[in-house]
Scaffold this active site. Structure first.
Site, PDB file in Angstrom:
ATOM      1  N   HIS A 163     -12.021  10.342 -12.267  1.00 23.08           N
ATOM      2  CA  HIS A 163     -11.367  11.027 -14.252  1.00 23.08           C
ATOM      3  C   HIS A 163     -10.731  12.159 -14.251  1.00 23.08           C
ATOM      4  O   HIS A 163     -10.134  12.757 -15.362  1.00 23.08           O
ATOM      5  CB  HIS A 163     -12.605  11.062 -15.086  1.00 23.08           C
ATOM      6  N   ASP A 183     -17.172   7.152  -8.990  1.00 23.64           N
ATOM      7  CA  ASP A 183     -16.213   7.949  -9.607  1.00 23.64           C
ATOM      8  C   ASP A 183     -15.428   8.536  -9.467  1.00 23.64           C
ATOM      9  O   ASP A 183     -15.436  10.001  -8.711  1.00 23.64           O
ATOM     10  CB  ASP A 183     -16.330   8.880 -10.908  1.00 23.64           C
ATOM     11  N   SER A 240     -16.175  19.133 -11.487  1.00 22.25           N
ATOM     12  CA  SER A 240     -16.135  17.427 -10.986  1.00 22.25           C
ATOM     13  C   SER A 240     -15.678  16.960  -9.796  1.00 22.25           C
ATOM     14  O   SER A 240     -14.157  16.953  -9.826  1.00 22.25           O
ATOM     15  CB  SER A 240     -15.662  16.903 -12.239  1.00 22.25           C
TER      16      SER A 240
END
Lengths: 457, 110
Positions: free
Chosen positions: A264, A300, A373
């Site tokens: 992402h 992810d 992240s």
């Protein structure tokens, strides 16, 4: 509210000293701290930030004007002269206080905060409550720690473990929220510049106060013969800032030309990515996404290949084992992004979720924020444990929990990364798109399905 | 239960204090308070947060934002300001003396 001590105040069971009258000598503030504070928390970011402050005893103010006052006051400190108490004995056991020069405590270094939540409201219970954390970030004299501090601890001291007991900073804002998320970081003002200002100011006041300048604690290092600049944990430099179009996040260098981040953050294969290592400063290297997992994959992950080597960045050693309860650190560009270097937050490995005896998810108690992240999760010895993927949001209330977060174990990725790094072979990485259903269930934070009973017919 | 006392803990507890600012003649309920650090004991010097003094500023808090202002003298606050500092037992007072490093044991004075 409403607690009234009915017996002489006691501190952790020992009687407190009586209150001593004092005189306000100076109000002082570090202009550099205010400048950095304005840069990090002011202007367009201002409406996102809220700071807690020690309100008056039981009143909580709501009006904006007082909030503005509170922001102004946040960066000011006071020097007091305490009237002598003839009965107070000279304390032969006291350790002389010393101050850590600015910049000597590295990011990730352990810190101890000591303050009294709710100030003088209930000192027999709360006086000198301590809290441990690390130096999470620093920009000039503005420091951040993840040691938990509460309203009323403003002005409390923050001390280094190495050199032991050196005063590093004072608490400026114990709690802060960004866009309604509790950040879990405490804003500190470095002590050394404040005391230099106090030293100069005392020299300008009345002669009776000027002599007090010599009482201010010295900066440690010269006298204690310690190295002034402790480089701190070298592994933290493996964290990089990753920018892909308008999206930015964190990443970790796993080979001289290979960075891992989250899908992402850098979602599309072949898209160009700009990577900014922590050192050297202002360096930036272009790269492109060579692999990104499918949306349907629970992992992810995105892998970026760089157009040139990352010089001087330490390659982290991937771990092979996880130990629940071990001390860990997350390094990421959450909260401040490019405004200042990566933040280090500390905690423990709170859970290792396994499927068929294979670790598939790690949880920690470190503070993890939007922007972290893709960043690395390290053990206390600097081994790479995993890639931070997310913190936790309560979908009902929208509340965010920074201290409950999820990382992808590096053991899931390492064989595939090696295969690609050594032979340019993507097949291992592509396996991440074909995980088993139980792994998906875990990452969807669902309860595993009960075993469907076999038919006995 | 033993106490974990490294040198940083000892210094922190020794230096920690609370500071209370109130108006002359006011009860405790109307005061402001925060934490502080004892820089020197005799004579006594304490560094604490300045926020509790702003309700007492003669010229209001606007003076705080002048970019280069690094300090203001104590008499920037009104005469009815009363300040008190309180701290825990010091190592020298019998109540405060706890032998570090050997929790659970004590050496009573002869």
């Amino acid at each position: 509210a409403g607690l009234e001590p009915v017996q002489p105040a006691r501190h952790h069971g020992r009687p407190l000293k009586p209150q001593h009258p004092a005189e306000l000598l100076l109000l002082l503030s570090c202009p550099a701290f205010r400048a950095h504070f304005g840069r990090l928390f002011g202007r367009e970011a201002a409406e996102q930030w809220r700071f807690a402050s020690a309100a008056r005893y039981s009143e909580v103010s709501e009006d904006e004007e007082e909030e503005e006052d509170q922001l102004r006051a946040l960066s000011w400190f006071a020097l007091l002269r305490v009237q002598p108490d003839p009965e107070e004995e000279e304390d032969k056991h006291e350790t002389a206080l010393a101050v850590a020069p600015l910049g000597t405590v590295p990011k990730g270094a352990p810190l101890l905060a000591c303050g009294s939540p709710f100030g003088a409201f209930c000192p027999d219970i709360f006086l000198n409550t301590v809290s441990r954390g690390v130096l999470s970030n620093a920009t000039g004299p503005l420091l951040l720690t993840d040691a938990r501090c509460l309203p009323g601890t403003e002005g409390g001291g923050v001390f280094a473990v190495r050199p032991p007991g050196a005063l590093v900073a004072l608490v400026a804002a114990p709690l802060c929220w960004k866009s309604g998320e509790w950040v879990g970081l405490t804003v500190l003002c470095a002590a050394a510049p404040l005391l230099r200002i106090a030293h100069n100011a005392l020299g300008l006041l009345r002669t009776s106060a000027a002599s007090l300048a010599s009482l201010l604690p010295p900066e440690v290092g010269t006298r204690w013969g310690l190295p002034l600049r402790d480089p701190g944990p070298t592994w933290a430099a493996a964290a990089v800032l990753v920018e892909c179009g308008t999206i930015w996040g964190s990443g970790v260098v796993v080979a001289p030309r290979l960075v891992v981040t989250c899908r992402h953050v850098a979602p599309r294969e072949a898209s160009r990515v700009l990577v900014r290592p922590t050192t050297p400063k202002n360096a930036k290297i272009w790269g492109h996404v060579v692999f990104a997992t499918q949306e349907t994959s629970p992992y992810d992950i995105s892998v970026v290949s760089l157009e040139e080597d990352l010089e001087g960045v330490p390659m982290p050693v991937p771990t092979e084992h996880f130990h629940e309860g071990e001390a860990v650190s997350v390094v990421g560009f959450g909260v401040f992004g490019q405004a200042c270097g990566p933040s280090v937050t500390s905690g423990i490995l709170s859970a290792v979720v396994q499927v068929d005896d294979t670790p598939v998810m790690l949880q920690t108690t470190c503070a993890v924020h939007g922007g972290s992240s893709g960043g690395p999760l390290f053990s206390c010895s600097g081994d790479l444990l995993g890639i931070v993927a997310s913190n936790t949001r309560d979908n009902n209330t929208g509340a965010i929990y920074p201290h409950l977060n999820f990382s992808i174990p590096i053991t899931v990725l390492q064989p595939a990364l090696q295969q690609y790094s050594q032979a340019g072979d993507l097949r291992g990485l592509q396996e991440l798109d074909h995980t088993t259903e139980p792994v998906r269930v875990v990452w969807r934070l669902q309860r595993p399905q009960a075993e469907t009973p076999q038919s006995k017919l | 239960m033993g106490r974990q006392c490294g040198p940083d803990m000892r210094v922190a507890e020794q230096a920690g204090c609370v500071v209370r600012a109130s108006r002359a003649g006011q009860t405790e309920a109307g005061s402001w308070s925060c934490s502080g650090v004892i820089l020197s004991r005799s004579p006594g010097l304490v560094l604490c947060h300045g926020g509790i003094f702003f309700p007492f500023m003669r010229a209001g808090s606007g003076v705080l934002t002048a970019a280069a202002t690094a300090f203001l003298p104590g008499d920037s606050c009104s005469d009815d300001l009363r300040v008190h500092v309180q701290w825990g037992p010091t190592a020298s007072s019998p109540e405060g003396r706890v032998k570090w490093g050997r929790p659970g044991l004590s050496t009573p004075q002869c």
